[in-house]
Every structure is written in structure tokens, then in C-alpha cells.
Design an enzyme around this catalytic site. Sequence first.
Site, PDB file in Angstrom:
ATOM      1  N   ALA A  76     -45.650 109.295  38.896  1.00  0.00           N
ATOM      2  CA  ALA A  76     -45.550 108.285  39.943  1.00  0.00           C
ATOM      3  C   ALA A  76     -46.133 106.943  39.518  1.00  0.00           C
ATOM      4  CB  ALA A  76     -46.233 108.783  41.216  1.00  0.00           C
ATOM      5  N   THR A  77     -47.164 106.954  38.670  1.00  0.00           N
ATOM      6  CA  THR A  77     -47.733 105.683  38.217  1.00  0.00           C
ATOM      7  C   THR A  77     -46.692 104.868  37.463  1.00  0.00           C
ATOM      8  OG1 THR A  77     -50.014 106.489  38.128  1.00  0.00           O
ATOM      9  CG2 THR A  77     -49.468 104.624  36.710  1.00  0.00           C
ATOM     10  N   ASN A 156     -53.005 108.887  50.323  1.00  0.00           N
ATOM     11  CA  ASN A 156     -53.573 109.961  49.513  1.00  0.00           C
ATOM     12  C   ASN A 156     -54.978 110.364  49.936  1.00  0.00           C
ATOM     13  OD1 ASN A 156     -54.007 107.232  48.348  1.00  0.00           O
ATOM     14  ND2 ASN A 156     -55.305 108.315  46.891  1.00  0.00           N
ATOM     15  N   GLN A 184     -47.414 111.711  47.550  1.00  0.00           N
ATOM     16  CA  GLN A 184     -48.097 112.660  48.431  1.00  0.00           C
ATOM     17  C   GLN A 184     -47.188 113.199  49.525  1.00  0.00           C
ATOM     18  OE1 GLN A 184     -51.164 113.860  48.194  1.00  0.00           O
ATOM     19  NE2 GLN A 184     -52.050 112.542  46.638  1.00  0.00           N
ATOM     20  N   SER A 204     -43.881 112.476  41.981  1.00  0.00           N
ATOM     21  CA  SER A 204     -44.684 113.054  40.906  1.00  0.00           C
ATOM     22  C   SER A 204     -44.616 114.567  40.995  1.00  0.00           C
ATOM     23  CB  SER A 204     -46.136 112.594  41.038  1.00  0.00           C
ATOM     24  OG  SER A 204     -46.928 113.172  40.033  1.00  0.00           O
ATOM     25  N   ALA A 205     -44.423 115.241  39.858  1.00  0.00           N
ATOM     26  CA  ALA A 205     -44.306 116.702  39.863  1.00  0.00           C
ATOM     27  C   ALA A 205     -45.627 117.393  40.138  1.00  0.00           C
ATOM     28  CB  ALA A 205     -43.740 117.182  38.524  1.00  0.00           C
ATOM     29  N   HIS A 206     -46.741 116.827  39.660  1.00  0.00           N
ATOM     30  CA  HIS A 206     -47.994 117.568  39.727  1.00  0.00           C
ATOM     31  C   HIS A 206     -48.618 117.578  41.123  1.00  0.00           C
ATOM     32  CE1 HIS A 206     -51.489 114.681  39.795  1.00  0.00           C
ATOM     33  NE2 HIS A 206     -50.540 113.831  39.431  1.00  0.00           N
ATOM     34  N   THR A 244     -36.763 109.970  24.648  1.00  0.00           N
ATOM     35  CA  THR A 244     -36.230 111.334  24.640  1.00  0.00           C
ATOM     36  C   THR A 244     -36.777 112.110  25.834  1.00  0.00           C
ATOM     37  OG1 THR A 244     -36.103 111.329  22.226  1.00  0.00           O
ATOM     38  CG2 THR A 244     -36.055 113.475  23.325  1.00  0.00           C
ATOM     39  N   CYS A 328     -63.263 105.553  44.348  1.00  0.00           N
ATOM     40  CA  CYS A 328     -61.836 105.295  44.578  1.00  0.00           C
ATOM     41  C   CYS A 328     -61.005 105.489  43.332  1.00  0.00           C
ATOM     42  CB  CYS A 328     -61.645 103.885  45.141  1.00  0.00           C
ATOM     43  SG  CYS A 328     -62.255 102.572  44.060  1.00  0.00           S
TER      44      CYS A 328
END
Length: 385
Positions: A76-77, A156, A184, A204-206, A244, A328
Site C-alpha cells: 500500500a505504501t 488504522n 485497512q 495491501s496483502a499483509h 518482474t 505514530c
Amino acid sequence: MNKRPLYFDYAATTPVDERVIKVMVECLGFNGNFGNPASSSHAFGQQARQTVEQARRQVAELVGAQADQIVWTSGATESNNLALKGVAQARGVSGGHIITSQIEHKAILDTAKQLQDTGVAVTYLVPDAEGLITPQAVSEAMREDTFLVSLMLVNNELGTVNDIAAIGQVVRDRDALFHVDAAQGAGKVAIDLARLPVDLMSFSAHKIYGPKGIGALYVGPRAHQRLLAQIHGGGHEGGLRSGTLATHQIAAMGVAFALAAAAFDEEKATIVRLRERLLEQLLSIPGVRLNGSPTQRIPHTLSLTFNEGEFNSAALSSSIAFSATSACNSASNAPSHVLLALGHDARSAGRTIRLSLGRFTTEQDVDQAAQLIKAACASAPAFWQ
């Protein structure tokens, strides 16, 4: 061997689901699906490409998008950076104005600051008392030269949910682009990008039981020609993100999103039940207050502030994994910018913790955590001096 602490920090990261791990492993090793998905001249590359495109469809299906609108990133970043910098730079002119808020993730705030340094004007909206950014606030901040609004779907730290449908309509009426950080929100909030007036959305996957290091950016039809790539070298992902593709991570993210779609209603109901069980016990502690809207929120995340001298978060560090939101970001011990924006001072921000529940949280976990937190609420005024 020491007993592992109870895990109540799902908002920071989720453990990878075993079903997701299985798919990842199948993409590794000589006997696995290891080919380069950019190469379609032989069976190895074709198989990898098919896996990548299946995952793209799986991610798109959870959020109501078309598969070709999903661009793979490292998380996401990177998605946030691509959205903000890509839109700003694609304009081909300096200046202009974007709108965000004081309670965004640092991936947005730091990127907005970088754009300010290049001459872009930035308005940082103040949340209301419930930790929400209202459509009215966005409307009042819009200018003739506003070209982008970037706001998160779910905060978040607080778990509050912005009304992105109403905000998006305000933005669209002024012909600006609307970017939403949904790191989130995916799998927790129903998202239908076929209907929502949203042009760019980060994932984001995590945060959804997939691996770290992989994410995606939804690029809608209004945004595609108004977005400039930030990583060059081969023209992958429709020219928007070269490099890749990591088949094992992409396949894992696809399965994680598919699992979230299949279990959406059941999982949400379970989290609601566990949240109510936990909150009922914790709100029995005198002076404890819940930060953020009590209703316009996901059930997974609780931000709680304790009375001064009545809570020692350090005493819990070995027994419960949670977020002490007085920090933070990892590089600073400053009070949470989110809590300060809500009117907390540094001391009350330091007495605030975030507890976040997830797929593997149990009733026993909830009850044990509540007992431990109650035990930590013995009077200790010297701790805060």
C-alpha cells in the site's frame, strides 16, 4: 520456552493464512510454478502468467473492479506513492492543490509533504470529534485548482470508516480525482468500485492474511490517463509499474482476497461478537473511553484511553501484543498524530492503546486479554510522571 503473548495487533499485520502459504510454496522451486510471468514463449512463463491473471481477477472480485484495473505494487505504501505522485506529475504543470487529512497514514502524509516541497499546495483536513472526515469538510476545502483528494477508507488507529461514497461524489462533481487508501478496509468493509465514485484505491496483502511485500492499486477509467509511472524499466503493468512480477506473492494475495470474499459475512459476524465481548469487559473499568465513532467503524479495531495513573501499558508488553499508539511510526517516539488531531494531549495519547482482532482471535483470547488489562489498571501515578 516462554509462552507467546496473546495477539491483538491484527491492524499492524496479519499472520499469513495456511491456505495462502500453500499457494505460495507451489510457486517456488524447480517443480513449482516458478516461471517469469512476463515471458509467454514457453510453458513455464505461460503458467506463471495464468496464475498472475487469476490472482488479479481474485483481487478485483472482492472490490468490485475489473481485472485490468488492478496494478500490482510492493504494498500500500508504494500504491499510495504511485497514486499521489503519479497524478501530480502527470499534470505536466507545477502547483495545483490536493486535499488529505491530518489522520492519514504516514505513507500519505509524508508523500503529501514531498509534493508540497515541489510546489503543490496541500490542505490537511481536521477530523470531527468522532474521528471522521465529512463530505462537507471536503466540499469546503475544494478549490478551483484542486486536482486530487486522498483519504483513507478505514483509519488504522481508530477503526473509523469514512463515507467515501458521499465524499467521492463531492470530488467528482468538481472534476478532481479521488484516491482512497483501503489497506485497512479490504475484507472488512464491503467495497464495490463499479459503483463507488473512486478513481484510485490502494490495497495491501499483509493486512488480509497474505504476505508482506505485495499490494495493488486500483486505477479507474478517469485516472488511467492522468497517472504517471514512478518505476520504469520494461513497461510492465500497462506501463504503470515496471519490474518482474513476484508470482508467489501475487498468487498469495489473490487467494487471500478470495478467502476474504468467501468468508466475509461469517467472519464479520464473529468479529462483532468478539469485539462486543471484549468491549463490555473493558468499559467496566472506570474512566476508560473509546476513541472514534461508536457506530461508523469496523469491529476489528478498538482505540482505548485510560485514566491517568490507572494503567501501565508496559506491564502488558510480555502478555499481550498490541499497539501503543503513542508512537505514530517506527522512527519516532512522538505522540500519535491521529490522537493529537482528535484533541488528545501527549499524556492522554500515551495512555491509549489499540487492540485489533482478527481471524484467529478466540473467546478465550478475549477473556484473558480483558483480565490482564484489568489487572494492569492498578493505580500507578508515578508511572506517568
